[in-house]
Design an enzyme around this catalytic site. Structure first.
Site, mmCIF file in Angstrom:
data_model
loop_
_atom_site.group_PDB
_atom_site.id
_atom_site.type_symbol
_atom_site.label_atom_id
_atom_site.label_comp_id
_atom_site.label_asym_id
_atom_site.label_seq_id
_atom_site.Cartn_x
_atom_site.Cartn_y
_atom_site.Cartn_z
ATOM 1 N N ASP A 178 -12.857 -1.756 0.853
ATOM 2 C CA ASP A 178 -12.229 -2.185 -0.393
ATOM 3 C C ASP A 178 -11.638 -0.895 -0.940
ATOM 4 O OD1 ASP A 178 -11.745 -2.481 -3.180
ATOM 5 O OD2 ASP A 178 -12.955 -4.292 -3.165
ATOM 6 N N HIS A 179 -10.313 -0.758 -0.859
ATOM 7 C CA HIS A 179 -9.745 0.576 -1.109
ATOM 8 C C HIS A 179 -9.989 1.049 -2.543
ATOM 9 C CE1 HIS A 179 -6.205 -1.511 -2.763
ATOM 10 N NE2 HIS A 179 -5.840 -0.369 -3.301
ATOM 11 N N HIS A 241 -11.705 -6.254 -5.667
ATOM 12 C CA HIS A 241 -11.529 -5.037 -6.468
ATOM 13 C C HIS A 241 -12.186 -5.142 -7.852
ATOM 14 C CE1 HIS A 241 -8.933 -4.107 -3.241
ATOM 15 N NE2 HIS A 241 -7.816 -4.599 -3.721
HETATM 16 C C1 BG6 Z 1 -4.391 -4.977 -2.717
HETATM 17 C C2 BG6 Z 1 -3.824 -6.316 -3.067
HETATM 18 O O1 BG6 Z 1 -5.687 -5.114 -2.200
HETATM 19 O O2 BG6 Z 1 -4.424 -4.151 -3.888
HETATM 20 C C3 BG6 Z 1 -2.439 -6.161 -3.658
HETATM 21 O O3 BG6 Z 1 -3.757 -7.121 -1.899
HETATM 22 C C4 BG6 Z 1 -2.455 -5.207 -4.821
HETATM 23 O O4 BG6 Z 1 -1.924 -7.428 -4.078
HETATM 24 C C5 BG6 Z 1 -3.147 -3.907 -4.444
HETATM 25 O O5 BG6 Z 1 -1.113 -4.957 -5.206
HETATM 26 C C6 BG6 Z 1 -3.342 -3.019 -5.651
HETATM 27 O O6 BG6 Z 1 -3.788 -1.761 -5.230
HETATM 28 P P1 BG6 Z 1 -3.445 -0.433 -6.046
HETATM 29 O O7 BG6 Z 1 -4.140 0.639 -5.284
HETATM 30 O O8 BG6 Z 1 -1.947 -0.303 -6.038
HETATM 31 O O9 BG6 Z 1 -3.983 -0.641 -7.422
#
Ligand code: BG6
Length: 485
Positions: A178-179, A241
């Site tokens: 989960d980045h 997230h």
């Molecule tokens: C991803 C989603 O996991 O996270 C995207 O699939 C979203 O829809 C993105 O735009 C948001 O990530 P960040 O790092 O740009 O906040």
């Protein structure tokens, strides 16, 4: 302040889906930046594996272009890029067929380096990849596999994926990304909570009135309409997230900062979440504007009822949080890109000053992106004569300013997470039972919408979402924080 870079052990990293979008935008440029930073030992090898009929030279050229486009412009001039490209090779592999597997096995067999396989492919291929790795003797007990979200689309599919992976890999070998957990500021949530004495004694329903978590994006669904329309904000953002942010804010202090202890505490939070009442949740879908098409045009379905916005009120039934609502909100095409968590403390129960009771209260905001930092609203005396009048002012700290230039440019989430895979540290990855618990809580909400034939409320692009979301808080005598970075 100079950030410390501790090199990881040399590794072989095989990227299935090595020519895909994620590899191009994130994984390969991220590895290059770690190479430039001196964290990736030069004897490491990166092996792209995909269906394209590339040879090593084609792949190196593909990666060089990806780095020029997404690498942040570092060190491309002085020969570093060429040295990095030498670490790269490519094997054409068919996940569902026999092609390429013997060659891949030959390439990495005999190597004693740390071995990791990145499944940067759709979940429908996870089972095939795991099976082939096993058949060809590559899935030994020391290797690691990295899998991306979406990890299932409901509890049933997540359980099936977990079961499939478990046929050939132990849980200790599976790194579910989960980045958000790789973001520097998200980890700072834990540092702020558990590294300071100041906050933890007040971190409960006795002192906290409510908590807001906002992850607002100004972009729309872009070219991802086909995937997104089958997911919606609930599956795409909330189940993973926002749930992770909620866990980090609400969990009990783990006994240690280690994978078992941290993930046990997060799991307890998810299991203590109350079911969400239908009137405590607002779904929205953005309309067309001068800046771009509306959601339905973007996904090519004039009748789509998928949500691009969700706001919800969530309760946690445990000793610490019973009675303190958590308000979660996320959406696309909102007025700004702004992710933050705000802890609104209760008003003092007695005031010695002549003030409207409850007017002044401490508010702690942790800004996750952009302008990462912390603001604490404190009450002071308005300067000048004329009696004791109180005003609220921000104690404002920007992480970039506080840490200086080097500290202000931390590794991107993917860089950090890939290095953690090589180190064998699972703290910032989701455990199988966590993912399943998150789906078990999310499923009834989505099922409820489907049963009721719920249609999301339209909202203007570049707004803060549908008015119903503001009304949901207004009914509780509260307001959302502005969506502004
Ligand atoms: C991803 C989603 O996991 O996270 C995207 O699939 C979203 O829809 C993105 O735009 C948001 O990530 P960040 O790092 O740009 O906040």
């Amino acid at each position: 302040m100079v950030s410390r870079v501790i090199p990881v052990d040399p590794f072989d990293l095989v990227i299935f889906g090595g020519t895909g979008d994620l590899a191009r935008r994130k994984i390969l440029p991220g590895l290059f930046r770690r190479y430039c930073a001196g964290q990736m030992p030069p004897e490491s090898r990166i092996i792209g594996a995909a269906r394209s009929d590339f040879d090593d030279a084609d792949y190196q050229e593909f990666v060089a272009e990806a780095i020029r486009e997404f690498g942040g412009g570092r060190a491309c001039e002085d020969g570093t890029l060429e040295a990095f490209l030498e670490r790269l090779s490519y094997v054409p592999v068919d996940a569902r067929g026999e092609a390429g597997w013997t060659e891949l096995a030959a390439l990495i067999s005999g190597s004693t380096l740390v071995r990791a396989f990145y499944f940067s492919v759709g979940p429908s291929l996870f089972g095939d990849l795991a099976e082939r790795l096993h058949q060809h003797g590559m899935a030994d007990e020391h290797c690691r596999i990295v899998v991306e979200k979406p990890f299932g689309r409901d509890l049933k599919t997540a359980e099936a994926l977990n079961a499939t992976l478990a046929e050939h890999f132990d849980e200790s070998q599976i790194y579910r990304i989960d980045h958000y957990l790789g973001k520097e500021t998200v980890q700072n949530l834990m540092a702020v909570r558990f590294g300071n004495l100041l906050f933890e004694p007040l971190w409960n329903s006795q002192y906290v009135d409510h908590i807001q978590i906002t992850v607002a994006e100004s972009v729309g669904v872009g070219g991802r309409g086909e995937y997104y329309d089958k997911s919606g904000a609930m599956r795409d953002m909330v189940q993973n997230h926002l749930m992770q942010l909620l866990c980090l804010i609400a969990m009990e202090p783990p006994s240690k900062f280690d994978p078992g202890a941290v993930r046990d505490e997060k799991l307890k939070v998810i299991r203590a979440l109350d079911p969400v009442e239908p009137h405590h949740i607002v779904r929205g879908q953005y309309s067309a504007s001068d800046d771009g098409p509306g959601y339905r045009d973007a996904v090519g379905d004039p009748r789509s009822t998928t949500e691009s916005f969700v706001a919800m009120k969530v309760g946690i039934s445990n000793w610490r949080w019973a009675g303190t609502p958590f308000y979660l909100r996320t959406g696309k095409r909102m007025v700004d890109r702004c992710s933050e968590i705000t802890v609104v403390f209760k008003a003092r129960n007695h005031s010695i000053f002549d003030e409207v009771q409850g007017q002044h209260r401490n508010v702690l905001t942790i800004r996750l992106q952009p302008n990462e930092g912390i603001t604490l609203g404190v009450t002071i005396k308005e300067p000048g004569p004329g009696g004791m009048r109180l005003i609220d002012v921000p104690l404002d700290m920007s992480f970039a300013e506080a840490l200086g230039e080097d500290g202000g440019d931390p590794p991107d989430a993917y860089e950090r997470l890939i290095m953690d895979v090589i180190r064998g540290n699972q703290t910032l990855f989701m455990r199988g039972d966590e993912v399943e618990a998150a789906w078990a809580w999310t499923d009834p909400i989505i099922e409820g919408w489907n049963k009721r034939g719920d249609v999301p409320k339209p909202y203007d692009s570049a707004s803060t979402g549908p008015g119903d979301s503001d009304q949901m808080l207004a009914r509780d005598g509260r307001t959302w924080r502005p969506v502004s970075p």
